[in-house]
Design a protein around this motif. Sequence first.
Motif, short mmCIF file in Angstrom:
data_model
loop_
_atom_site.label_atom_id
_atom_site.label_comp_id
_atom_site.label_asym_id
_atom_site.label_seq_id
_atom_site.Cartn_x
_atom_site.Cartn_y
_atom_site.Cartn_z
N ARG A 158 -8.31 88.91 0.94
CA ARG A 158 -8.73 87.72 0.18
C ARG A 158 -8.22 86.43 0.80
O ARG A 158 -8.66 85.34 0.42
CB ARG A 158 -8.23 87.83 -1.27
N HIS A 159 -7.28 86.53 1.74
CA HIS A 159 -6.72 85.34 2.37
C HIS A 159 -7.41 85.06 3.70
O HIS A 159 -7.75 85.97 4.45
CB HIS A 159 -5.22 85.53 2.60
N ARG A 160 -7.56 83.78 3.99
CA ARG A 160 -8.23 83.38 5.23
C ARG A 160 -7.31 83.53 6.44
O ARG A 160 -7.79 83.72 7.56
CB ARG A 160 -8.73 81.94 5.12
#
Length: 232
Positions: free
Chosen positions: A147-149
């Motif tokens: 979910r993190h870039r």
Amino acid sequence: MTDDLPDVEASMKMLAELHAKSSSPNGQYGFHVPTLQGTFPQFTEWTDSWEDFFTKSITTVFENEERSQGSDEEVQYLCKETLSKVIPRLLRPLETGGRRIEPRLVHGDLWDGNTSTNVETNLPVIYDATCIFAHNELELAPMRPVRHRMGKQYVKAYFRHFPISPPEEDQDDRNALYCLRWDMNCSALYPGNLRYRKMCVEVMKNLTQKYADGYEGWAKAKGEDIVPSKSS
């Protein structure tokens, strides 16, 4: 500052330099003042062993999460197995068999929400830290969730500037364990939202099944002396 992610290579080179140049003032893990994970004070008491420090740290997170989300028999069992089997298996080898690590100053909450780029210098900027002196690989935990870039490309770049701690083959599972601490704290922060708890349950199931024989089983298989815990 901009809303863009910092340059992969530049940011991870600077992070590795921070870790390489920092050292604990007393050779121990911890911090001299309380620091927060979100709204929760994290464990910061000075501790000699990384395994001992991390065990106490994640135990605090487990307790916070249970108070926030309520008691669950499966979660309690998995937490217990993680503490008794997974942590010794993955962390004790870092400090035994001639291997060693040193406490390094970590930001502690390094995800894309706490990073940016200076528009004047074009250099990476990090902020909103929750510092402790820890195993440097703890820093990479927030880069694991999809979910993190800031993801795997940053982890790969980091290890081009700071070597993986031996046993190198354990690195990915250590990262999963470190991320478990991070995600369980996320669960504690959002009472009633069981999304993070469900993810953590799956991680603990995988790790406890994989390392059911614990540290002792690994040491016997490797032909290494079994070293007792340094817990205080």
